[in-house]
Motif scaffolding. Structure first.
Motif, PDB file in Angstrom:
ATOM      1  N   PRO A  69       8.293 -10.331   2.309  1.00  0.00           N
ATOM      2  CA  PRO A  69       7.385 -10.331   1.121  1.00  0.00           C
ATOM      3  C   PRO A  69       8.078  -9.757  -0.113  1.00  0.00           C
ATOM      4  CG  PRO A  69       6.209  -9.652   3.212  1.00  0.00           C
ATOM      5  CD  PRO A  69       7.490  -9.772   3.636  1.00  0.00           C
ATOM      6  N   ARG A  81     -10.018 -12.278   2.489  1.00  0.00           N
ATOM      7  CA  ARG A  81      -9.424 -11.118   3.071  1.00  0.00           C
ATOM      8  C   ARG A  81      -9.298 -10.008   2.073  1.00  0.00           C
ATOM      9  NH1 ARG A  81      -3.865 -13.176   6.168  1.00  0.00           N
ATOM     10  NH2 ARG A  81      -4.423 -15.420   7.170  1.00  0.00           N
ATOM     11  N   MET A  83     -10.689  -5.986   1.483  1.00  0.00           N
ATOM     12  CA  MET A  83     -10.799  -5.051   2.431  1.00  0.00           C
ATOM     13  C   MET A  83     -12.323  -4.576   2.483  1.00  0.00           C
ATOM     14  SD  MET A  83      -7.934  -4.218   3.636  1.00  0.00           S
ATOM     15  CE  MET A  83      -6.530  -5.410   3.238  1.00  0.00           C
ATOM     16  N   TRP A  85     -14.221  -2.295   3.024  1.00  0.00           N
ATOM     17  CA  TRP A  85     -14.822  -0.853   2.706  1.00  0.00           C
ATOM     18  C   TRP A  85     -14.262  -0.634   1.331  1.00  0.00           C
ATOM     19  CZ3 TRP A  85     -11.258  -2.215   6.479  1.00  0.00           C
ATOM     20  CH2 TRP A  85      -9.994  -2.011   6.261  1.00  0.00           C
ATOM     21  N   PHE A  94      -5.543  -3.256  -4.868  1.00  0.00           N
ATOM     22  CA  PHE A  94      -4.855  -2.961  -3.597  1.00  0.00           C
ATOM     23  C   PHE A  94      -3.303  -3.160  -3.731  1.00  0.00           C
ATOM     24  CE2 PHE A  94      -3.851  -4.112   0.836  1.00  0.00           C
ATOM     25  CZ  PHE A  94      -4.216  -3.079   1.452  1.00  0.00           C
ATOM     26  N   ARG A  97      -0.303  -0.251  -5.629  1.00  0.00           N
ATOM     27  CA  ARG A  97      -0.291   1.295  -5.338  1.00  0.00           C
ATOM     28  C   ARG A  97       0.867   2.063  -5.883  1.00  0.00           C
ATOM     29  NH1 ARG A  97       3.716   0.894  -1.286  1.00  0.00           N
ATOM     30  NH2 ARG A  97       3.841  -1.348  -1.816  1.00  0.00           N
TER      31      ARG A  97
ATOM     32  N   ARG B 169      -6.082  -8.953  11.930  1.00  0.00           N
ATOM     33  CA  ARG B 169      -4.569  -9.177  11.730  1.00  0.00           C
ATOM     34  C   ARG B 169      -4.608  -9.583  10.069  1.00  0.00           C
ATOM     35  NH1 ARG B 169      -2.246 -13.793  11.270  1.00  0.00           N
ATOM     36  NH2 ARG B 169      -3.928 -14.794  12.063  1.00  0.00           N
ATOM     37  N   LYS B 170      -5.346 -10.437   9.911  1.00  0.00           N
ATOM     38  CA  LYS B 170      -5.522 -10.974   8.506  1.00  0.00           C
ATOM     39  C   LYS B 170      -5.462 -10.121   7.336  1.00  0.00           C
ATOM     40  CE  LYS B 170      -7.551 -15.270   9.937  1.00  0.00           C
ATOM     41  NZ  LYS B 170      -8.772 -16.032   9.927  1.00  0.00           N
ATOM     42  N   LEU B 171      -6.132  -8.841   7.748  1.00  0.00           N
ATOM     43  CA  LEU B 171      -6.087  -7.789   6.718  1.00  0.00           C
ATOM     44  C   LEU B 171      -4.693  -7.015   6.803  1.00  0.00           C
ATOM     45  CD1 LEU B 171      -9.689  -6.355   7.014  1.00  0.00           C
ATOM     46  CD2 LEU B 171      -8.857  -7.924   5.562  1.00  0.00           C
ATOM     47  N   GLU B 173      -2.101  -8.268   7.286  1.00  0.00           N
ATOM     48  CA  GLU B 173      -1.213  -9.168   6.631  1.00  0.00           C
ATOM     49  C   GLU B 173      -1.059  -8.992   5.107  1.00  0.00           C
ATOM     50  OE1 GLU B 173       0.316 -13.105   8.685  1.00  0.00           O
ATOM     51  OE2 GLU B 173      -1.054 -13.529   7.027  1.00  0.00           O
ATOM     52  N   VAL B 174      -2.383  -8.855   4.552  1.00  0.00           N
ATOM     53  CA  VAL B 174      -2.408  -8.570   3.223  1.00  0.00           C
ATOM     54  C   VAL B 174      -1.608  -7.406   2.867  1.00  0.00           C
ATOM     55  CG1 VAL B 174      -3.962  -7.886   1.209  1.00  0.00           C
ATOM     56  CG2 VAL B 174      -4.865  -9.635   2.975  1.00  0.00           C
ATOM     57  N   ALA B 175      -1.584  -6.245   3.415  1.00  0.00           N
ATOM     58  CA  ALA B 175      -0.865  -5.090   3.229  1.00  0.00           C
ATOM     59  C   ALA B 175       0.515  -5.397   3.494  1.00  0.00           C
ATOM     60  CB  ALA B 175      -1.337  -3.836   4.338  1.00  0.00           C
ATOM     61  N   ARG B 176       0.868  -6.150   4.288  1.00  0.00           N
ATOM     62  CA  ARG B 176       2.349  -6.712   4.424  1.00  0.00           C
ATOM     63  C   ARG B 176       2.773  -7.404   3.059  1.00  0.00           C
ATOM     64  NH1 ARG B 176       4.358 -10.504   8.798  1.00  0.00           N
ATOM     65  NH2 ARG B 176       6.406 -10.444   7.971  1.00  0.00           N
ATOM     66  N   VAL B 177       2.049  -8.292   2.761  1.00  0.00           N
ATOM     67  CA  VAL B 177       2.263  -8.947   1.506  1.00  0.00           C
ATOM     68  C   VAL B 177       2.596  -8.078   0.256  1.00  0.00           C
ATOM     69  CG1 VAL B 177       1.226 -10.494  -0.422  1.00  0.00           C
ATOM     70  CG2 VAL B 177       1.004 -11.227   2.068  1.00  0.00           C
ATOM     71  N   TYR B 178       1.899  -7.034   0.101  1.00  0.00           N
ATOM     72  CA  TYR B 178       2.168  -5.985  -0.820  1.00  0.00           C
ATOM     73  C   TYR B 178       3.186  -4.818  -0.275  1.00  0.00           C
ATOM     74  CZ  TYR B 178      -1.568  -8.462  -3.215  1.00  0.00           C
ATOM     75  OH  TYR B 178      -2.135  -9.391  -3.834  1.00  0.00           O
ATOM     76  N   ARG B 179       3.659  -5.201   0.624  1.00  0.00           N
ATOM     77  CA  ARG B 179       4.792  -4.311   1.138  1.00  0.00           C
ATOM     78  C   ARG B 179       4.530  -2.855   1.052  1.00  0.00           C
ATOM     79  NH1 ARG B 179       9.899  -4.442  -1.323  1.00  0.00           N
ATOM     80  NH2 ARG B 179       9.075  -4.365  -3.334  1.00  0.00           N
ATOM     81  N   TYR B 180       3.101  -2.674   1.938  1.00  0.00           N
ATOM     82  CA  TYR B 180       2.892  -1.295   2.402  1.00  0.00           C
ATOM     83  C   TYR B 180       3.787  -0.835   3.429  1.00  0.00           C
ATOM     84  CZ  TYR B 180      -1.520  -0.813  -0.041  1.00  0.00           C
ATOM     85  OH  TYR B 180      -2.510  -0.865  -1.085  1.00  0.00           O
ATOM     86  N   ARG B 188      -4.600   3.068   4.678  1.00  0.00           N
ATOM     87  CA  ARG B 188      -5.269   2.421   3.760  1.00  0.00           C
ATOM     88  C   ARG B 188      -5.952   1.199   4.301  1.00  0.00           C
ATOM     89  NH1 ARG B 188      -3.937   1.729  -2.064  1.00  0.00           N
ATOM     90  NH2 ARG B 188      -6.141   1.033  -1.724  1.00  0.00           N
ATOM     91  N   VAL B 189      -5.439   0.876   5.491  1.00  0.00           N
ATOM     92  CA  VAL B 189      -5.994  -0.383   5.990  1.00  0.00           C
ATOM     93  C   VAL B 189      -6.437  -0.009   7.763  1.00  0.00           C
ATOM     94  CG1 VAL B 189      -5.778  -2.723   6.988  1.00  0.00           C
ATOM     95  CG2 VAL B 189      -4.455  -1.913   5.025  1.00  0.00           C
TER      96      VAL B 189
END
Lengths: 258, 278
Positions: A69, A81, A83, A85, A94, A97, B169-171, B173-180, B188-189
């Protein structure tokens, strides 16, 4: 700027989802990827997002191989999708960051304003309707100011009214700074109303069947004769695809029966 | 560009579903009704001599015993001793469980290596540890605190080890998209997502901590509610035994309450069926 070069995707279980896909996405373009469900459109989008690597061929962004990505590539999934919380505002922030808090909040607020959700900044996702949640998800993607926004059937879970509204809204957002949109959909009207170019896919394995450059002037009327003529053309191609798919499945059965 | 009206006013956008306002308060009065009625009936039956007072003394006699113990200062010492043991054991157990649970939950290799052994240890009846702990750590505080820690460990460990791989898993993946980074992903997740299960684990761990403190104090103590139980039995005073049992119930409920409240507050975001602290 975003390209696939003879890309294929075979999953570990051996299933070949995509085969020999070559596709170039130009800057500022809206590309609609259309096909029946299961034809590999979503996998194609995941390759473009860097979420999956092609098992053969290459994916590249701006000439450099796509290794994962990237900040320049945003994704809106079929489901919001969010979050659960985090407040709507925090969800929109989100992907920010890396920015200092003040700028992050300003950017989130501004993007929420743009999608018309300012009043719900402090709400939790469970307090939103489906359409609002999807708008928040679009805001989250836009807030990061991607060069390319990939949308994976973003409106397919919504009712017809909300879908229409969000399609218009997407065009409105596009008109701000004309980012590149790649929209995966199985809704031909949606593709025709939005896209400059439609890529028709055929499944098992997923291949590009045909490309159309949609030369309808904007804003587009969905009931104009030219729009309907286009629709008929795409539908005819889809039927050919569907019929071809049927024969492909039917042939071995027939052979087995004989 | 398009002459579309602002999307905010479109009918299809749908009305927001509003959250139920304040959470229902924990209704103490209603909850107290049953014990009060039972105590009244019990008192009444005891006064009529329907119950053998040498085996089942009246509530007033139990209250009397408690008052005597309280006046002598003995009760306070017992309560403090037991509560401190539970607190220390719970703290150690939770700390170890959180570390190991997060490790096994987030790192597949760690899970493959460690989880089977930990699950195996879980099936050892906890009281089977008692003789070993006494041999190793003596009969004083250390062995008691370790036993309580063992009790609190497993529910908390299980909540994390099973909860983290179950995060949507879908949440992730969102973190992956934003390169966490992995650390950011966890903070954060994964942690927020697993918080509901974790809090349930903490509450079960605390309940087990109270259970194990009795076992620990039965195995030899000169202070604590468990000691009071044994003392009551050996001196033939059922009032003391019942008084200790009541105190355990009160202490357990009193320590669970803040956890339940914190859970209700922290989990306001959950869209559950009739949510309130229980």
């Amino acid at each position: 700027m975003l390209t696939l070069d003879r890309a294929a995707k075979r999953f570990p279980n051996g299933y070949l989802a995509l085969d020999d896909i070559s596709l170039g996405i130009g800057e500022g373009e809206i590309v609609g990827i259309v096909g029946a469900s299961g034809c590999g459109k979503s996998t194609l989008l995941r390759l473009l997002a860097g979420l999956e690597r092609p098992s053969a061929g290459a994916a590249a962004y701006g000439g450099a191989p796509l290794a994962g990505p990237r900040d320049e590539i945003g994704v809106v999934f079929q489901e919001p999708r969010l979050m659960p919380w985090l407040s709507v505002e925090a969800n929109v922030a989100f992907g920010l960051r890396h920015l200092p808090a003040a700028e992050r909040n300003a950017r989130a607020g501004e993007t929420l304003e743009r999608v018309g959700l300012s009043h719900f900044a402090k709400s939790l996702p469970r307090e939103l309707s489906g359409g609002m949640a999807q708008r928040a998800a679009i805001a989250r993607a836009l807030a990061a100011r991607p060069k390319v926004l990939l949308l994976d059937e973003p409106f397919s879970a919504l009712d017809a009214f909300t879908r229409l509204a969000l399609q218009e809204h997407l065009l409105e957002l596009w008109s701000y700074d004309r980012p590149t949109f790649v929209l995966v959909t199985h809704d031909i009207d949606e593709a025709l109303a939005l896209a400059d170019r439609i890529v028709l896919m055929r499944g098992h394995p997923g291949r590009v069947h045909r490309e159309f450059a949609v030369d309808l002037p904007r804003p587009r009327s969905r009931t104009s004769p030219r729009f309907l003529a286009w629709k008929e053309e795409v539908l005819r191609e889809l039927h050919v695809t569907a019929a071809a798919g049927r024969t492909a499945i039917a042939a071995p059965l027939l052979r087995a029966a004989l | 560009m398009p002459s579309a009206p602002s999307i905010v006013r479109l009918p299809g956008a749908g009305a927001p579903r509003m959250a139920p306002r304040a959470l229902p308060r924990l209704s103490f009065p209603a909850g107290l009704l049953l014990p009060l009625i039972a105590a009244a009936a019990w008192e009444f039956a005891a006064a009529r001599d329907w119950l053998p007072s040498n085996l089942l003394p009246a509530p007033s006699a139990i209250a009397n015993t408690l008052a005597v113990l309280a006046r002598s200062g003995e009760l306070g010492e017992h309560l403090v001793a037991t509560t401190l043991r539970v607190a220390a054991g719970f703290a150690f157990g939770v700390a170890a469980a959180t570390l190991l649970g997060a490790l096994c939950g987030a790192v597949p290799l760690a899970r493959r290596l460690l989880d089977p052994s930990i699950q195996g240890l879980k099936s050892v009846p906890s009281l089977a540890w008692v003789p070993l702990f006494i041999l190793w750590f003596g009969i004083f505080e250390t062995s008691k605190i370790i036993l309580i820690a063992v009790g609190a460990f497993f529910p908390v460990y299980l909540a994390l080890a099973a909860g983290i791989p179950g995060v949507d898993r879908k949440l992730v993946e969102v973190a992956r998209v934003y390169r966490y980074s992995t650390a950011a992903l966890v903070r954060r997740v994964l942690l927020p997502a697993v918080l509901p299960t974790y809090l349930i684990g903490l509450r079960s761990g605390l309940a087990l901590g109270w259970m194990f403190v009795v076992a620990a104090e039965l195995m030899g103590a000169s202070q604590g509610l468990g000691y009071l139980l044994v003392d009551g039995q050996q001196t033939g005073k059922p009032a003391i035994v019942i008084a200790s049992i009541v105190l355990f119930a009160v202490l357990g409920k009193a320590t669970d309450l803040p956890l339940a409240r914190a859970a209700a507050r922290a989990l306001r975001w959950q869209d559950g069926f009739k949510q309130h602290a229980s």
